[in-house]
Scaffold this active site. Sequence first.
Site, PDB file in Angstrom:
ATOM      1  N   ASP A 173       0.791  -1.312  -0.233  1.00  0.00           N
ATOM      2  CA  ASP A 173       0.189   0.011   0.016  1.00  0.00           C
ATOM      3  C   ASP A 173       1.183   1.051  -0.193  1.00  0.00           C
ATOM      4  O   ASP A 173       1.940   1.004   0.662  1.00  0.00           O
ATOM      5  CB  ASP A 173      -1.046  -0.311   1.455  1.00  0.00           C
ATOM      6  N   ASP A 182      -2.828   4.902  -2.581  1.00  0.00           N
ATOM      7  CA  ASP A 182      -3.760   5.188  -1.602  1.00  0.00           C
ATOM      8  C   ASP A 182      -4.124   6.624  -2.112  1.00  0.00           C
ATOM      9  O   ASP A 182      -3.535   7.599  -2.561  1.00  0.00           O
ATOM     10  CB  ASP A 182      -2.867   5.833   0.095  1.00  0.00           C
ATOM     11  N   GLU A 198      -6.037   4.297  -5.952  1.00  0.00           N
ATOM     12  CA  GLU A 198      -7.422   4.745  -5.324  1.00  0.00           C
ATOM     13  C   GLU A 198      -8.079   5.521  -5.282  1.00  0.00           C
ATOM     14  O   GLU A 198      -7.654   6.671  -5.801  1.00  0.00           O
ATOM     15  CB  GLU A 198      -7.294   4.556  -3.992  1.00  0.00           C
ATOM     16  N   HIS A 222     -10.840  -2.206   4.069  1.00  0.00           N
ATOM     17  CA  HIS A 222     -10.797  -2.101   5.537  1.00  0.00           C
ATOM     18  C   HIS A 222     -11.813  -0.519   5.965  1.00  0.00           C
ATOM     19  O   HIS A 222     -11.387   0.367   7.329  1.00  0.00           O
ATOM     20  CB  HIS A 222      -9.377  -1.648   5.700  1.00  0.00           C
ATOM     21  N   ASP A 223     -11.955   0.286   4.670  1.00  0.00           N
ATOM     22  CA  ASP A 223     -13.037   2.117   5.007  1.00  0.00           C
ATOM     23  C   ASP A 223     -14.050   1.524   5.060  1.00  0.00           C
ATOM     24  O   ASP A 223     -15.052   2.816   5.995  1.00  0.00           O
ATOM     25  CB  ASP A 223     -12.081   2.606   3.949  1.00  0.00           C
TER      26      ASP A 223
HETATM   27  C1  GLC Z   1      -7.160   5.644   1.546  1.00  0.00           C
HETATM   28  C2  GLC Z   1      -7.596   4.630   3.209  1.00  0.00           C
HETATM   29  C3  GLC Z   1      -8.198   5.217   4.255  1.00  0.00           C
HETATM   30  C4  GLC Z   1      -6.936   6.471   4.500  1.00  0.00           C
HETATM   31  C5  GLC Z   1      -6.600   7.129   3.663  1.00  0.00           C
HETATM   32  C6  GLC Z   1      -6.144   8.616   4.057  1.00  0.00           C
HETATM   33  O1  GLC Z   1      -8.910   6.793   1.879  1.00  0.00           O
HETATM   34  O2  GLC Z   1      -8.284   3.565   2.766  1.00  0.00           O
HETATM   35  O3  GLC Z   1      -7.512   4.426   5.082  1.00  0.00           O
HETATM   36  O4  GLC Z   1      -7.403   7.091   5.574  1.00  0.00           O
HETATM   37  O5  GLC Z   1      -6.662   7.070   2.872  1.00  0.00           O
HETATM   38  O6  GLC Z   1      -4.382   7.770   3.663  1.00  0.00           O
END
Ligand code: GLC
Length: 539
Positions: free
Chosen positions: A99, A200, A242, A316-317
Amino acid sequence: MKNEQWWKDAVIYQIYPKSFKDSNGDGIGDINGIISKLDYLEKLGIDAIWLSPVYKSPQDDNGYDIADYQAIDTMFGTLEDMDRLISEAKTHHIRIIMDLVLNHTSDEHRWFQEAKKSKDNPYHDYYVWRDAQDGQLPNDMQSVFGGPAWEYVEEVDQYYFHQFSVKQPDLNWDNEAVKHELYDMINWWIDRGVGGFRLDVIDQIAKVPDLKITNNGPKLHDYIRELNENTFGKGEFITVGEAWGANIDNAKLYSNPDGSEFSMVFQFEHIGLDQQEGKEKWDLAPLPFIKLKQVLTKWQEALDGSGWNSLFWDNHDLPRIVSRWGNDQAYRKESAKMLAVVLHGMQGTPYIYQGEELGMTNVQYPIEDYEDLETLNMYHERKKQGYQEEGIMRSIHAKSRDNARTPMQWDASDNAGFTTGTPWLKVNPNYIEINAKDNLEDPDSVFACYQKLIALRKSYPIFVDGHFHLLLEEDENFFAYMREDENSELLVVANFFDQQVNLPLELDLQDYTILYQNYKDTSGNLYRPYEARIYYKQK
Ligand code: GLC
Ligand code: CA
């Protein structure tokens, strides 16, 4: 130009390391814990692990606040453990996808520690700084986790920009030096043998705070292509960006088959459907089912041949899908399997989030038991704004990120076999009934369903290639679609709800065989609650 997109039939499993498996009794999952479960993952049949961050971090946002990209946090293990994970995973035919959090670092990163010392410091310009405006904040931008996106630092008499928490200062991608530091770091991981990267919030790197632009900044795709050329573009890696701000047009750039950006993209359009329009994820609304079908169909059709979808319900979110759009009570197993069928039958790369393959559910804890900063910030903010406690808790139970972060349920022993110590986040009390051990012993388990779906994808190329056609667009009960290629046809039919219904389709199923069904038998056009079937025929 990549000659072969070998990753197209891959299935990826996401591990949230803190909650996966603790090997030393400190209550926190770790790398050795993951190594001890590689047999389990190989049995499931996955090709790669997307590993949420294990880098050195003060854990303000559970590792998405990185203090050193080239060190492993002691709570997860050592660099030697990480090297061992990479090599042992390989012997299990599993690649490790790291990640990469490139939008921001932790405020405890050495770069930021230097950057805030003085304006002349060579690292100052690694971050995004602005002067006060008439004695006030540079502007009124808000952070994703609540509160202003600007934080004052006295030593330099300036504000730094943070799209996430105060402890996650944004990196300045307009600075060449920053980009090159990041490329070097990524290449260092490539040399250690990782198999790919998940990027990310990548759509936020090219922000322009002066114009209040957060995602999809004008230079975004230039930056990504340059990143690709200098790092993973040189080899065979699985990469996924993402992008909460993804739309069809930019998704075709992100996942361009010419390999110039990423292999694929995470888009979130379906994920935002069960919230009130224009409001926050906490403002709950029932799932508009027809809309869900439309949205997924749009993505299926648009990227066919000109991009590539990532298929996911969970991460995980996000809350647990069986609690969210299934039924985690009377039909937990049936609905978990139905949701798996609908997802894995589509074109794209399926992602399984740890515990999804067991049908793990959301939790309903009192506020004291939550750890997630987004959840806690929202709770306090809404309390201040006068929201009722009950409504706030309803939102948290439905949407808190901690729903996904409760420890993995391995067996029915204390703490679900996750740890011999005290888990950092409470275990879901239903681990006695829902755990990996029972799933593995039951040929009819949710695990067995996922295992079967993965195996089907490997044996029938139509799962990868087939064009997608939605059936029964306006139907209020069925999620049904066809996949079609030159040689074969796949028919996926799922009753999405808990009522028994007849399939309103005249189908001549004579030449079809059933590849999967989530009930022991079938009875023609009658579909029981959450019943799902996959039919196949050779042309
Ligand atoms: C992404 C991650 C999340 C994190 C955010 C900031 O959305 O999936 O868990 O809090 O980025 O890094
Ligand atoms: Ca541990």
